[in-house]
Design an enzyme around this catalytic site. Structure first.
Site, short mmCIF file in Angstrom:
data_model
loop_
_atom_site.label_atom_id
_atom_site.label_comp_id
_atom_site.label_asym_id
_atom_site.label_seq_id
_atom_site.Cartn_x
_atom_site.Cartn_y
_atom_site.Cartn_z
N ASN A 111 0.84 -1.20 0.00
CA ASN A 111 0.00 0.00 0.00
C ASN A 111 0.87 1.24 0.00
O ASN A 111 1.96 1.26 0.55
CB ASN A 111 -0.97 -0.01 1.19
CG ASN A 111 -0.40 0.70 2.42
OD1 ASN A 111 -0.48 1.93 2.53
ND2 ASN A 111 0.19 -0.07 3.33
N PHE A 115 -1.58 8.18 4.29
CA PHE A 115 -2.41 8.77 5.35
C PHE A 115 -3.67 9.46 4.81
O PHE A 115 -3.96 10.60 5.15
CB PHE A 115 -1.61 9.79 6.19
CG PHE A 115 -0.55 9.20 7.08
CD1 PHE A 115 -0.48 7.84 7.35
CD2 PHE A 115 0.40 10.04 7.68
CE1 PHE A 115 0.50 7.32 8.18
CE2 PHE A 115 1.38 9.53 8.51
CZ PHE A 115 1.44 8.18 8.75
N SER A 174 5.55 5.19 8.69
CA SER A 174 4.91 4.94 7.39
C SER A 174 5.90 5.30 6.30
O SER A 174 6.50 6.38 6.33
CB SER A 174 3.65 5.78 7.23
OG SER A 174 3.26 5.75 5.86
N ASN A 176 5.03 6.04 3.37
CA ASN A 176 4.27 6.71 2.31
C ASN A 176 4.09 8.21 2.50
O ASN A 176 3.39 8.85 1.73
CB ASN A 176 2.91 6.03 2.15
CG ASN A 176 3.09 4.56 1.81
OD1 ASN A 176 3.89 4.22 0.95
ND2 ASN A 176 2.38 3.69 2.51
N THR A 177 4.69 8.78 3.55
CA THR A 177 4.74 10.23 3.70
C THR A 177 6.22 10.59 3.63
O THR A 177 6.98 10.22 4.54
CB THR A 177 4.11 10.66 5.05
OG1 THR A 177 2.73 10.31 5.04
CG2 THR A 177 4.25 12.17 5.27
N LYS A 216 5.56 3.62 17.08
CA LYS A 216 5.55 2.54 16.09
C LYS A 216 6.71 2.73 15.12
O LYS A 216 6.82 3.77 14.48
CB LYS A 216 4.23 2.53 15.34
CG LYS A 216 4.12 1.37 14.34
CD LYS A 216 2.69 1.22 13.85
CE LYS A 216 2.55 0.09 12.84
NZ LYS A 216 1.16 -0.05 12.38
N ASN A 245 5.94 -1.50 11.36
CA ASN A 245 5.13 -1.05 10.23
C ASN A 245 5.48 -1.89 8.99
O ASN A 245 6.16 -2.91 9.10
CB ASN A 245 5.42 0.45 9.98
CG ASN A 245 4.18 1.19 9.52
OD1 ASN A 245 3.53 0.76 8.58
ND2 ASN A 245 3.85 2.28 10.18
C1 LIG Z 1 -3.58 -1.10 3.58
C2 LIG Z 1 -2.75 -0.82 4.80
C3 LIG Z 1 -2.82 0.43 5.40
C4 LIG Z 1 -2.06 0.70 6.53
N1 LIG Z 1 -2.16 1.92 7.15
C5 LIG Z 1 -1.48 2.16 8.29
C6 LIG Z 1 -1.64 3.37 9.00
O1 LIG Z 1 -2.42 4.26 8.61
N2 LIG Z 1 -0.93 3.55 10.14
C7 LIG Z 1 -0.08 2.60 10.63
O2 LIG Z 1 0.54 2.81 11.68
N3 LIG Z 1 0.08 1.42 9.99
C8 LIG Z 1 -0.60 1.18 8.85
N4 LIG Z 1 -0.45 -0.03 8.21
C9 LIG Z 1 0.52 -1.01 8.73
C10 LIG Z 1 -0.14 -2.08 9.63
O3 LIG Z 1 -0.68 -1.50 10.79
C11 LIG Z 1 0.91 -3.14 10.03
O4 LIG Z 1 1.93 -2.52 10.80
C12 LIG Z 1 1.55 -3.83 8.83
O5 LIG Z 1 0.63 -4.00 7.78
C13 LIG Z 1 2.15 -5.19 9.19
O6 LIG Z 1 1.15 -6.08 9.65
P1 LIG Z 1 0.43 -7.19 8.70
O7 LIG Z 1 1.54 -7.91 7.98
O8 LIG Z 1 -0.33 -8.05 9.64
O9 LIG Z 1 -0.43 -6.42 7.77
C14 LIG Z 1 -1.20 -0.30 7.06
C15 LIG Z 1 -1.15 -1.57 6.45
C16 LIG Z 1 -1.91 -1.84 5.33
C17 LIG Z 1 -1.83 -3.20 4.69
#
Ligand SMILES: Cc1cc2nc3c(=O)[nH]c(=O)nc-3n(C[C@H](O)[C@H](O)[C@H](O)COP(=O)(O)O)c2cc1C
Length: 355
Positions: A111, A115, A174, A176-177, A216, A245
């Site tokens: 992704n 934000f 993140s 992405n910022t 985080k 993350n």
């Molecule tokens: C589509 C998507 C959007 C995410 N948005 C955020 C976010 O806004 N803030 C954040 O701290 N982590 C965000 N994450 C990261 C997740 O909270 C997590 O740290 C990461 O995906 C690893 O866990 P997983 O493998 O179980 O998905 C996002 C992950 C995905 C897949």
């Protein structure tokens, strides 16, 4: 309650991934998934961390519920806690679409949302509308892309939402910022943590209750970064770290056509690297700082591996895309069996046993 996900999955996955996610949020807001996993949890799963009590250690990771709209639904799915956000002070659109990719053959997601969220006003209203009796949840705060003072954005988030959530997460990881992850460097992190904790001290001095604040971090950190973050965590008064993350790395094992898309990779390929970082952080903090393990969890064995590597709690997101909400119950059942088979009477006894 019957789990409808196996029937709905082909339809959901026929949709563009972002449309599928938005449809899921709508369905959850309408209460369509019901009480899939809310049967009472085995007592071996009950645990405490940073002063909070959890019925089980399996949480919903940030990013699924960016606008705090489905916190109650997450608890009904069986999650022991939910994390809403990331929320930024002002609403923001995020990056152009497409910005969410399913890497099905890899059981992964990329992704680059950036934000996208409706901002603090909306988020605050959602939290105020929650029922008085509800499960544990955290508010994950971030900075607007065009902000002149990103540190001030985190402080604003905490000040505005203070008292409305059980804990806060300061998300500095993140990918992405642009430039956000530079806040993980020593001097920047010290200043950020200092200002955030000052905001809490002022609230507590004015009579508010103490709310734990977690940071985080990314999985793409060098040993020296981990050392610095661990030192700050040990000396500052931060209540815990969330590890991790999404990653900007692209493991050679990836086979899906979208593997080259820019953004953060999550799901199965993140399990091993994020658990390594978790273990390194646990060792660097000598087990003194509560850790939340996240990255690639898709089974009870994965959750248990994170706990044994040093996690007091775990979170997941990407595996829900492939396995649906019924996964939460499966993970809890399997984790219960594993803890008991190894002779542990509680989750906390197993924390860090592999580290
Ligand atoms: C589509 C998507 C959007 C995410 N948005 C955020 C976010 O806004 N803030 C954040 O701290 N982590 C965000 N994450 C990261 C997740 O909270 C997590 O740290 C990461 O995906 C690893 O866990 P997983 O493998 O179980 O998905 C996002 C992950 C995905 C897949």
């Amino acid at each position: 309650m019957i789990d409808l996900f196996p029937i709905a999955k082909p339809l959901v996955h026929a949709l563009d991934p972002e449309a599928a996610h938005n449809a899921t949020i709508k369905a959850l807001k309408l209460g369509l998934t019901g009480q899939i996993g809310r049967a009472s949890d085995d007592k071996v799963l009950a645990t405490t961390a940073f002063g909070l009590s959890f019925p089980n250690p399996v949480g919903l990771a940030a990013g699924f519920d960016k606008n705090a709209e489905v916190i109650t639904a997450a608890h009904k799915m069986g999650f022991g806690f939910a994390e809403a956000g990331t929320v930024t002070p002002k609403p923001q659109d995020g990056n152009p679409r497409p910005r969410l990719f399913r890497l099905s053959a890899d059981r992964a997601v990329i992704n680059r949302f950036g934000f996208n969220n409706r901002g603090l006003d909306y988020f605050e209203d959602r939290l105020k509308a929650l029922p008085a009796t509800r499960g544990v949840f955290g508010a994950n705060v971030g900075a607007n892309k065009d902000s002149d003072d990103r540190t001030a954005d985190y402080v604003t988030g905490i000040e505005r939402l203070y008292g409305l959530s059980d804990y806060f997460t300061v998300n500095i990881s993140s990918p992405n910022t642009p430039g956000l992850r530079a806040l993980q460097s020593k001097a920047a992190l010290e200043e950020l943590v200092g200002r955030v904790l000052e905001a809490r001290t002022a609230k507590v001095a004015a009579g508010a209750r103490y709310i734990p604040i977690l940071v985080k971090i990314a999985p793409d950190l060098l040993d020296a970064d981990i050392r610095d973050i661990a030192d700050i965590a040990l000396s500052s008064g931060i209540d815990g770290l969330i590890v991790s993350n999404t990653t900007i790395a692209r493991p050679d094992s990836l086979v899906s056509k979208d593997k080259g898309e820019a953004g953060g990779l999550s799901g199965a390929p993140l399990m091993a690297p994020s658990t390594e970082i978790l273990k390194a952080v646990y060792n660097a903090t000598e087990g003194k700082v509560p850790l939340v393990g996240v990255g690639g969890i898709a089974s009870g064995a994965d959750a248990y591996a994170k706990i044994r590597a040093g996690a007091s709690l775990v979170q997941l997101y990407s595996a829900l895309v492939y396995d649906g909400p019924g996964l939460v119950t499966k993970i809890k059942r399997d984790l219960t069996a594993r803890l008991k088979a190894d002779g542990f009477s509680s989750v906390s006894d197993a924390v860090g046993t592999d580290a």
